[in-house]
Enzyme design. Sequence first.
Site, PDB file in Angstrom:
ATOM      1  CG  ASP A 247       1.068  -4.366 -15.354  1.00  0.00           C
ATOM      2  OD1 ASP A 247       1.914  -4.571 -15.970  1.00  0.00           O
ATOM      3  OD2 ASP A 247       0.836  -4.667 -14.082  1.00  0.00           O
TER       4      ASP A 247
ATOM      5  CB  CYS B 214       2.079  -0.736   2.448  1.00  0.00           C
ATOM      6  SG  CYS B 214       1.103  -0.723   0.762  1.00  0.00           S
TER       7      CYS B 214
ATOM      8  CG  ASP C  94       0.003   1.966 -14.010  1.00  0.00           C
ATOM      9  OD1 ASP C  94       0.609   1.476 -12.930  1.00  0.00           O
ATOM     10  OD2 ASP C  94      -0.815   1.493 -14.521  1.00  0.00           O
TER      11      ASP C  94
END
Length: 196
Positions: A21, A110, A19
């Site tokens: 952040d 999405c 990941d």
Amino acid sequence: MTGSTAPDFRTTLRTVFLDRDGVINRKMPEGKYVTRWEEFALLPGVPEAMARLNHAGLRVLVLSNQRGVSLGLYTTADVDAIHTQLNRVLATYGAKIDGFYFCPHDKQSCDCRKPLPGLFEQAKAQFAEISVNTSVMIGDSASDIEFARNLSMPAIFLEGDAEAQAHRKPGSEKGATLANLALATLPDAVDYLLAR
């Protein structure tokens, strides 16, 4: 946690998914976003940890939800510019990220917003040899760990320092219970992965 009779996934590891952040850079307070390079603060020891992964011959890929694009706070070009600059900085440490994949969409619109599998599928389309059996996900949120679990991929949850914990999404601590392992920082995770 991985049982003592389970095979050690480190012995077949080829790809490390990260990941962004909260793992590579300091996460902003909840509801705020990194919109430009000037707001991107690398966490201590991250460039050196990346270099160690690279020198060990591991592929390093970043998978990141970037909902701020759908909220109109920044553009996909802004995200690409941050990632280009990040690799420039990493290069001064002899390190690099092999690929960046991010979801610019809002929630439930999405198939690429973690914990859904779309970003993994995008990475696999570029690197056909990627397999969940030779990969690990490292993240600091429940969605990162759920993403890995949905794919039957091992996962490491990063707890971070006191500031990181203060900026964490509500419910993120669930990731620690779902992961194969919980550690403090990316350098700690790299120490674990390379002690194989």
